[in-house]
Motif scaffolding. Structure first.
Motif, short mmCIF file in Angstrom:
data_model
loop_
_atom_site.label_atom_id
_atom_site.label_comp_id
_atom_site.label_asym_id
_atom_site.label_seq_id
_atom_site.Cartn_x
_atom_site.Cartn_y
_atom_site.Cartn_z
N LEU A 98 -6.09 -4.99 -2.43
CA LEU A 98 -5.26 -6.20 -2.48
C LEU A 98 -5.84 -7.21 -3.46
O LEU A 98 -5.10 -8.02 -4.03
N THR B 121 3.58 -2.00 0.76
CA THR B 121 2.70 -3.07 1.22
C THR B 121 2.43 -2.82 2.70
O THR B 121 3.03 -1.93 3.31
N LEU C 24 -3.22 -8.31 3.65
CA LEU C 24 -2.61 -9.20 2.65
C LEU C 24 -3.69 -10.06 2.01
O LEU C 24 -3.43 -11.17 1.56
#
Ligand code: MN
Length: 498
Positions: free
Chosen positions: A210, A276, A281
């Protein structure tokens, strides 16, 4: 995603028995048929005439050339006269492109008053194509057989479907999927063997940290963000607090930053699809919702929670569907309406549904998300138009991949859904929710699907034939016990490799 750049080669078989004049006549007829099919707008790839084939050497050479011509996505074969099929063994054995057997003849009608033996010898696809069909069956070749006159709309429609599947199959073998984060923890159906998938479908799936994505997101300039937020304001319904000068406008700018970064990452890496997961995140302010929706609408494949199989499938089906009416989206079976006689599925996702299926202009909204622990994400909210559609799911059965397709009727919600802040679709599965969902679950179909208003079961069936993948269909005719038997027979067939 340009379908018209693709070619389909039109191959005609004959032999020297009939003399040079007959071969010349066969060539003229064949050229006219190929040119006509090429002119049919519903068939996006170019149909390219190839000179009449009369020897094993010619056939082998043209099949090998088809294999190595990058934009040749398939071949159509037709035996105008009787072409001894032993001539085709070497060529068909070498052929690696999808094959459509067009069982047609030049004249539509029998010329009753004029027909003689010369006409009979020239126009004998009725038995020449049976000889050819035997050889394809003898060699166990997967192919599509289309029967009828070449000017008939029904014939052209079947060729068009196959041509779209062939173009998609060609593109599928070059798909690159970027995964941001891994699979959602402990989830099974979104998992699978990425090496087996690359061997079967040709697409590659690779993971990225990420932080790699966050770096690119942070590079988005204020000017780019200004331009993109202005585009949002022009494209969607937005409340005043989200518009420029509004108190929550900064969050919209953050969503634009994510879209710019994600788009740049995918473009620069040559990716066609991505995944995703809300569980990872790191470095992003929000779960990418709006960004994912808009990138899907631009043609990217997407799967949530690390679901790379659905991401690649969505890309394959977006390539196949381009230019057709209706949209194609990532979807999830979310919750049920069990009212007697009106049973339906409410499909949605946390955020990520493609606006290509929206009935009306979407609203751009910002709401809290119960899970994920990030800032309120931006998302497009809309209803899906009523009408025919289908859901397709690809699962990894361990020894093979299986595609499950269910045709559905999308319906209008009985009442507005003012408190549901996500895009959604409401549908009745065929033959009904009870049988449809039981069959789907028996086949191991996932909760994630590709939902399409544009494609038919014939598109997906042709695609699976090309890919050599098990295909099961749940439709208006599905009866649960026969469906379970078919699954058992497929299990045996796949174990035997037939
Ligand atoms: Mn999901």
């Amino acid at each position: 995603m340009s379908l018209p750049n693709n070619q389909i080669w039109f191959l005609t078989g004959s032999q020297h028995l009939y003399g040079p004049e007959a071969i010349e006549q066969v060539g003229e007829h064949s050229r006219e048929i190929a040119a006509h099919l090429d002119s049919v707008e519903a068939i996006p790839p170019n149909i390219v005439y190839k000179p009449v084939l009369t020897t094993p050497e010619e056939i082998y050479t043209v099949c090998r050339a088809a294999n190595t011509t990058a934009n040749c996505v398939g071949v159509i074969a037709w035996m105008h006269t009787f072409s001894p099929a032993k001539n085709w063994i070497a060529g068909l054995s070498a052929l690696q492109k999808p094959l459509l057997h067009l069982h047609t003849q030049y004249n539509r009608d029998i010329p009753w008053s004029e027909i003689d033996m010369d006409f009979m010898n020239l126009n004998q696809a009725a038995h020449g194509d049976r000889e050819f069909g035997f050889m394809m069956s003898r060699l166990r070749l997967r192919r599509k057989v289309v029967v009828g006159h070449w000017r008939a709309a029904a014939v052209q429609a079947q060729v068009a479907v196959w041509a779209r599947a062939a173009a998609s199959w060609s593109a599928t073998q070059r798909i690159k999927v970027a995964r941001f984060g891994d699979n959602m923890r402990h989830v099974a159906v979104t998992e699978g063997d990425k090496v087996a998938a690359q061997a079967q479908f040709g697409y590659s799936v690779n993971g990225y940290g990420l932080g790699d994505l966050a770096d690119v997101v942070n590079q988005a300039s204020d000017a780019e963000i200004d331009a993109l937020t202005a585009e949002y304001a022009a494209s969607y319904h937005m409340s005043a607090d989200l518009r420029k000068g509004g108190e929550r406008h900064a969050s919209i700018r953050e969503a634009a930053r994510i879209e710019l970064g994600l788009g740049a990452f995918l473009r620069e890496g040559g990716f066609d699809a991505f995944t995703t997961t809300f569980e990872n995140l790191h470095g992003l302010a929000q779960l990418p919702g709006l960004a994912v929706q808009r990138l899907m609408a631009a043609g990217y494949g997407f799967g949530a929670e690390g679901d790379w199989k659905t991401a690649a499938l969505l890309r394959s089906l977006k390539v196949m569907a381009q230019g057709l009416p209706g949209g194609t989206s990532f979807m999830e079976d979310y919750t049920y309406h069990f009212a007697p006689g009106r049973q339906a599925v409410l499909g949605a996702h946390m955020l990520e549904v493609c606006p290509s299926i929206a009935a009306d202009q979407p609203a751009l909204e910002m709401h809290p998300l119960g899970i994920g622990g990030k800032a309120d994400p931006a998302r497009l909210v809309f209803d899906t138009a009523a009408g025919e559609a289908l859901n397709a799911s690809l699962v990894d059965m361990g020894d093979r991949f299986r595609m499950i397709v269910n045709t559905v009727d999308c319906i209008e919600p009985e009442q507005p859904l003012p408190s549901l802040p996500v895009a959604r679709a409401l549908w009745q599965p065929h033959p009904n929710l009870s049988v449809g969902a039981a069959a789907w679950i028996t086949a191991g179909g996932a909760h994630h699907t590709v939902f399409s208003q544009s494609l038919s079961t014939e598109h997906l069936y042709d695609f699976c034939e090309m890919a050599g993948v098990e295909y099961v269909q749940i439709d208006k005719n599905t009866e649960l016990r026969a469906f379970k038997d078919a699954l058992r027979w497929n299990e045996a067939a796949w174990k035997l490799g037939v």
